[in-house]
Scaffold this motif. Structure first.
Motif, PDB file in Angstrom:
ATOM      1  N   GLY A 178      -3.571  98.498 -25.868  1.00 48.53           N
ATOM      2  CA  GLY A 178      -4.486  98.447 -24.723  1.00 48.53           C
ATOM      3  C   GLY A 178      -4.546  99.806 -24.044  1.00 48.53           C
ATOM      4  N   ILE A 206      -6.004 100.806 -17.443  1.00 46.07           N
ATOM      5  CA  ILE A 206      -5.365 101.719 -16.494  1.00 46.07           C
ATOM      6  C   ILE A 206      -3.866 101.829 -16.803  1.00 46.07           C
ATOM      7  CG2 ILE A 206      -4.758 101.948 -14.034  1.00 46.07           C
ATOM      8  CD1 ILE A 206      -7.700 101.209 -13.455  1.00 46.07           C
ATOM      9  N   ALA A 207      -3.236 100.716 -17.194  1.00 47.56           N
ATOM     10  CA  ALA A 207      -1.810 100.743 -17.528  1.00 47.56           C
ATOM     11  C   ALA A 207      -1.563 101.604 -18.767  1.00 47.56           C
ATOM     12  CB  ALA A 207      -1.297  99.322 -17.757  1.00 47.56           C
ATOM     13  N   GLU A 212      -7.019 100.694 -28.483  1.00 43.88           N
ATOM     14  CA  GLU A 212      -7.884 100.036 -27.499  1.00 43.88           C
ATOM     15  C   GLU A 212      -9.010  99.293 -28.219  1.00 43.88           C
ATOM     16  OE1 GLU A 212      -8.167  99.221 -24.225  1.00 43.88           O
ATOM     17  OE2 GLU A 212     -10.123  98.406 -24.810  1.00 43.88           O
ATOM     18  N   ARG A 213      -9.154  98.028 -27.858  1.00 44.57           N
ATOM     19  CA  ARG A 213     -10.137  97.153 -28.497  1.00 44.57           C
ATOM     20  C   ARG A 213     -11.583  97.584 -28.208  1.00 44.57           C
ATOM     21  NH1 ARG A 213      -9.746  91.671 -25.621  1.00 44.57           N
ATOM     22  NH2 ARG A 213     -10.612  93.045 -24.048  1.00 44.57           N
ATOM     23  N   ARG A 240     -15.753  94.247 -16.146  1.00 47.68           N
ATOM     24  CA  ARG A 240     -15.143  92.938 -16.453  1.00 47.68           C
ATOM     25  C   ARG A 240     -14.755  92.212 -15.170  1.00 47.68           C
ATOM     26  NH1 ARG A 240      -9.973  94.379 -19.110  1.00 47.68           N
ATOM     27  NH2 ARG A 240     -10.255  96.192 -17.776  1.00 47.68           N
ATOM     28  N   GLY A 294      -9.930  94.720 -10.594  1.00 45.11           N
ATOM     29  CA  GLY A 294      -9.562  95.357  -9.339  1.00 45.11           C
ATOM     30  C   GLY A 294     -10.196  96.735  -9.197  1.00 45.11           C
ATOM     31  N   ALA A 300      -9.710  98.401  -5.934  1.00 44.30           N
ATOM     32  CA  ALA A 300      -9.149  98.919  -4.683  1.00 44.30           C
ATOM     33  C   ALA A 300      -7.633  98.976  -4.841  1.00 44.30           C
ATOM     34  CB  ALA A 300      -9.518  98.010  -3.522  1.00 44.30           C
ATOM     35  N   HIS A 335     -14.116 100.524 -11.863  1.00 42.68           N
ATOM     36  CA  HIS A 335     -13.059 100.390 -12.883  1.00 42.68           C
ATOM     37  C   HIS A 335     -13.420 101.026 -14.250  1.00 42.68           C
ATOM     38  CE1 HIS A 335      -9.280  97.941 -13.686  1.00 42.68           C
ATOM     39  NE2 HIS A 335      -9.577  98.460 -14.859  1.00 42.68           N
ATOM     40  N   GLN A 367     -11.274 103.954 -16.109  1.00 44.20           N
ATOM     41  CA  GLN A 367     -10.639 103.713 -17.425  1.00 44.20           C
ATOM     42  C   GLN A 367     -11.002 104.853 -18.390  1.00 44.20           C
ATOM     43  OE1 GLN A 367     -11.786  99.397 -18.131  1.00 44.20           O
ATOM     44  NE2 GLN A 367     -10.048  99.562 -19.516  1.00 44.20           N
ATOM     45  N   VAL A 386      -5.579  94.956 -31.816  1.00 41.13           N
ATOM     46  CA  VAL A 386      -4.238  94.611 -32.312  1.00 41.13           C
ATOM     47  C   VAL A 386      -4.215  93.113 -32.601  1.00 41.13           C
ATOM     48  CG1 VAL A 386      -1.803  94.464 -31.660  1.00 41.13           C
ATOM     49  CG2 VAL A 386      -3.113  96.537 -31.162  1.00 41.13           C
ATOM     50  N   ALA A 423      -0.853  94.158 -16.115  1.00 39.18           N
ATOM     51  CA  ALA A 423      -1.128  92.723 -16.068  1.00 39.18           C
ATOM     52  C   ALA A 423      -0.451  91.966 -17.202  1.00 39.18           C
ATOM     53  CB  ALA A 423      -2.633  92.493 -16.092  1.00 39.18           C
ATOM     54  N   GLY A 426      -4.796  91.534  -4.045  1.00 43.40           N
ATOM     55  CA  GLY A 426      -5.108  92.921  -4.421  1.00 43.40           C
ATOM     56  C   GLY A 426      -3.918  93.797  -4.767  1.00 43.40           C
ATOM     57  N   GLY A 428      -2.515  94.040  -8.048  1.00 40.17           N
ATOM     58  CA  GLY A 428      -2.348  94.292  -9.482  1.00 40.17           C
ATOM     59  C   GLY A 428      -2.323  95.760  -9.867  1.00 40.17           C
ATOM     60  N   LEU A 429      -3.215  96.550  -9.289  1.00 34.17           N
ATOM     61  CA  LEU A 429      -3.288  97.965  -9.687  1.00 34.17           C
ATOM     62  C   LEU A 429      -2.060  98.733  -9.192  1.00 34.17           C
ATOM     63  CD1 LEU A 429      -7.052  98.400  -8.832  1.00 34.17           C
ATOM     64  CD2 LEU A 429      -6.085  98.638 -11.124  1.00 34.17           C
TER      65      LEU A 429
HETATM   66  C1  LIG Z   1     -11.094  89.190  -9.951  1.00 36.87           C
HETATM   67  C2  LIG Z   1      -9.999  90.217  -9.898  1.00 36.87           C
HETATM   68  C3  LIG Z   1      -9.885  90.999  -8.765  1.00 36.87           C
HETATM   69  C4  LIG Z   1      -8.868  91.943  -8.687  1.00 36.87           C
HETATM   70  N1  LIG Z   1      -8.780  92.710  -7.563  1.00 36.87           N
HETATM   71  C5  LIG Z   1      -7.805  93.622  -7.459  1.00 36.87           C
HETATM   72  C6  LIG Z   1      -7.745  94.500  -6.331  1.00 36.87           C
HETATM   73  O1  LIG Z   1      -8.561  94.445  -5.401  1.00 36.87           O
HETATM   74  N2  LIG Z   1      -6.735  95.401  -6.284  1.00 36.87           N
HETATM   75  C7  LIG Z   1      -5.805  95.478  -7.273  1.00 36.87           C
HETATM   76  O2  LIG Z   1      -4.873  96.281  -7.154  1.00 36.87           O
HETATM   77  N3  LIG Z   1      -5.872  94.716  -8.380  1.00 36.87           N
HETATM   78  C8  LIG Z   1      -6.846  93.800  -8.512  1.00 36.87           C
HETATM   79  N4  LIG Z   1      -6.943  93.049  -9.658  1.00 36.87           N
HETATM   80  C9  LIG Z   1      -5.971  93.257 -10.740  1.00 36.87           C
HETATM   81  C10 LIG Z   1      -6.315  94.486 -11.631  1.00 36.87           C
HETATM   82  O3  LIG Z   1      -7.616  94.381 -12.136  1.00 36.87           O
HETATM   83  C11 LIG Z   1      -5.314  94.538 -12.762  1.00 36.87           C
HETATM   84  O4  LIG Z   1      -4.028  94.608 -12.208  1.00 36.87           O
HETATM   85  C12 LIG Z   1      -5.515  95.745 -13.666  1.00 36.87           C
HETATM   86  O5  LIG Z   1      -6.793  95.739 -14.236  1.00 36.87           O
HETATM   87  C13 LIG Z   1      -4.451  95.716 -14.748  1.00 36.87           C
HETATM   88  O6  LIG Z   1      -4.644  96.794 -15.620  1.00 36.87           O
HETATM   89  P1  LIG Z   1      -4.111  96.692 -17.114  1.00 36.87           P
HETATM   90  O7  LIG Z   1      -4.399  98.026 -17.735  1.00 36.87           O
HETATM   91  O8  LIG Z   1      -2.734  96.159 -17.113  1.00 36.87           O
HETATM   92  O9  LIG Z   1      -5.012  95.535 -17.794  1.00 36.87           O
HETATM   93  P2  LIG Z   1      -6.559  95.522 -18.139  1.00 36.87           P
HETATM   94  O10 LIG Z   1      -7.350  96.197 -17.077  1.00 36.87           O
HETATM   95  O11 LIG Z   1      -6.923  94.120 -18.454  1.00 36.87           O
HETATM   96  O12 LIG Z   1      -6.672  96.398 -19.475  1.00 36.87           O
HETATM   97  C14 LIG Z   1      -6.237  95.882 -20.722  1.00 36.87           C
HETATM   98  C15 LIG Z   1      -6.853  96.707 -21.838  1.00 36.87           C
HETATM   99  O13 LIG Z   1      -6.328  96.236 -23.091  1.00 36.87           O
HETATM  100  C16 LIG Z   1      -7.392  96.092 -24.026  1.00 36.87           C
HETATM  101  N5  LIG Z   1      -6.999  95.042 -24.986  1.00 36.87           N
HETATM  102  C17 LIG Z   1      -6.866  93.718 -24.756  1.00 36.87           C
HETATM  103  N6  LIG Z   1      -6.490  93.076 -25.873  1.00 36.87           N
HETATM  104  C18 LIG Z   1      -6.362  94.034 -26.836  1.00 36.87           C
HETATM  105  C19 LIG Z   1      -5.992  94.007 -28.222  1.00 36.87           C
HETATM  106  N7  LIG Z   1      -5.671  92.852 -28.842  1.00 36.87           N
HETATM  107  N8  LIG Z   1      -5.967  95.172 -28.911  1.00 36.87           N
HETATM  108  C20 LIG Z   1      -6.288  96.348 -28.290  1.00 36.87           C
HETATM  109  N9  LIG Z   1      -6.662  96.422 -27.007  1.00 36.87           N
HETATM  110  C21 LIG Z   1      -6.687  95.287 -26.279  1.00 36.87           C
HETATM  111  C22 LIG Z   1      -8.584  95.690 -23.163  1.00 36.87           C
HETATM  112  O14 LIG Z   1      -9.808  95.987 -23.818  1.00 36.87           O
HETATM  113  C23 LIG Z   1      -8.366  96.546 -21.904  1.00 36.87           C
HETATM  114  O15 LIG Z   1      -8.977  97.822 -21.988  1.00 36.87           O
HETATM  115  C24 LIG Z   1      -7.946  92.094  -9.761  1.00 36.87           C
HETATM  116  C25 LIG Z   1      -8.066  91.299 -10.895  1.00 36.87           C
HETATM  117  C26 LIG Z   1      -9.076  90.371 -10.984  1.00 36.87           C
HETATM  118  C27 LIG Z   1      -9.202  89.527 -12.219  1.00 36.87           C
END
Ligand SMILES: Cc1cc2nc3c(=O)[nH]c(=O)nc-3n(C[C@H](O)[C@H](O)[C@H](O)COP(=O)(O)OP(=O)(O)OC[C@H]3O[C@@H](n4cnc5c(N)ncnc54)[C@H](O)[C@@H]3O)c2cc1C
Length: 401
Positions: free
Chosen positions: A12, A15-16, A35-36, A43, A46, A48, A106, A110, A130, A290, A300, A302-303
């Protein structure tokens, strides 16, 4: 089947994944990001980062990247109960990290972080999904590349594939999940005339409604409506946009805010129930963002949590030659701060989102106690997790002692 070996693979490139890839490639590690998505799209995630997460973004050296891709500081936090403004808070003066909320779009961030990881020397493979992981010996992931299964090995594989993905189960982690309670709907809107240096939060506990607006500049905002599952509807698609606006106004938001608003992205609703993994490291596999723990989006966090994970894992990997020790050190620390956040989120949900007479009485008692002593209220969701909390912290929060 060809096998290529790396120091770190991130599954993935959100942002993480990209932030960790950048941080470790800068330190000379051989990093691969799988990355998929070939193109990032809205999508409804988050957009903020709370002040404690802004501090983490600065510490990781990604704040400038966020700003360069259209990010903006929101130093003010305006809270409303119904139509009454109850607070106008300067976050840069009153939070522990003395930072603002950072708002951004977002998909653009990214993209920018992935480029930053590539510039730091990480290898990026996009459009690669993956499909499996093995944890015997050195960890190995299997991904679909141009229609063929390809193996990649690394000293450390990092699951950064977001919420509700199968990777963590494939890797043998047990996933914990709260019972459902709230739903969170999100929508990007244009032509919304609100102060654009301010996060706007309307809380209507009598209706169990919590509406948030984070301006992105030029009249564009990310709006969220958080409401109880018991309402029995989910706001999805163009036809539900009027209802999204209606619910926002019901929470107390002035009609004028959304009078000329035009949606500029999809409307989608997500379960608020948190899901997480205890001790997110085992056998050469770490989980961050996540994938390690998706908190209730209502609050809010998660980020900020994601960026703390990246910083703590980076520091552990740099401090330990033995990466088994580093993974376990990261996981222990992660469990600690995740628990504090999770507990506070559950207390906030209990206190602010429950409806009915009993809930009203509970709120009245807590709010009276908070007025007497502001430290009872806790500032964890803006200022960051406290080092520790106990039963007394909880009783003080609810005004029960
Ligand atoms: C409705 C909503 C509102 C939110 N509001 C807030 C907010 O206001 N403030 C805040 O701090 N947080 C908020 N969040 C949480 C925030 O969006 C997440 O914490 C953050 O996006 C996590 O980042 P991540 O990189 O861990 O996961 P993701 O952003 O989900 O990124 C995962 C990546 O992995 C890739 N991937 C997935 N499966 C595979 C695979 N099998 N093979 C290869 N790649 C893959 C995806 O394409 C994606 O690019 C909110 C979440 C939601 C759902």
């Amino acid at each position: 089947m060809v096998t290529v070996t790396y120091d770190i693979i991130t599954v993935g490139g959100g942002i993480a994944g990209s932030s960790l890839a950048k941080a470790m490639a800068e330190q000379g590690a051989k990093v691969l990001v799988l990355e998929r998505d070939s193109v990032f799209r809205d999508r409804v995630r988050g957009e903020a980062i709370m002040p404690w997460g802004t501090a983490e973004a600065k510490e990781l050296g990604i704040y400038d990247c966020i700003m360069a891709s259209g990010g903006r500081d929101l130093p003010w936090w305006d809270g409303y109960q119904g139509s009454e403004r109850t607070s106008h808070r300067d976050l840069t003066a009153t939070t522990t990290p003395k930072e603002a909320v950072t708002a951004f779009y977002h998909p653009t961030v990214q993209e920018c972080l992935m480029q930053a990881a590539a510039d730091a020397g990480a290898e990026i493979r996009r459009g690669v999904r993956v499909v499996g992981v093995q944890t015997d010996g050195s960890p190995k992931v299997v991904a679909e590349v141009d229609g063929c299964d390809t193996e990649f090995r690394a000293r450390l594989v990092v699951g950064a594939d977001g919420r509700d993905t199968p990777f963590r189960r494939w890797a043998g982690f047990d996933v914990q999940r709260d019972p459902g309670h709230t739903l969170v709907a999100g929508l990007l809107l244009d032509d919304v005339p609100v102060a654009d240096d301010t996060s706007h939060a309307w809380l209507n506990p009598e209706l169990g409604l919590w509406v948030l607006i984070f301006p992105q500049g030029g009249g564009r905002v990310r709006g969220y409506v958080c409401y109880g599952e018991a309402a029995g509807f989910r706001l999805t698609g163009e036809e539900d946009v009027p209802r999204f606006i209606e619910e926002s106004i019901k929470a107390g938001m002035p009609e004028s805010c959304y009078a000329n608003a035009k949606p500029s992205g999809p409307l989608a609703t997500f379960d608020g129930a948190a899901s997480w993994v205890d001790h997110p490291y085992r056998n050469g596999i770490a989980l961050i963002g996540a994938a390690g723990g998706a908190p209730d989006p209502t609050w809010g966090q998660g980020l900020s949590l994601t960026l703390r994970d990246v910083r703590v894992l980076r520091d552990a990997l740099l401090q330990h030659n033995d990466w088994e020790g580093a993974g376990n050190a990261y996981a222990e620390e992660r469990d600690r701060y995740y628990k504090v956040l999770h507990d506070v989120e559950l207390w906030e949900t209990d206190l602010l989102m429950e409806t009915g007479q009993k809930a009203d009485a509970r709120r009245a008692k807590a709010f009276a106690a908070w007025r007497e002593d502001r430290t009872r209220q806790l500032d964890v969701l803006l200022s960051g997790p406290l080092p520790a909390m106990d039963e007394n912290t909880k009783r003080r929060f609810f005004g029960e002692e």
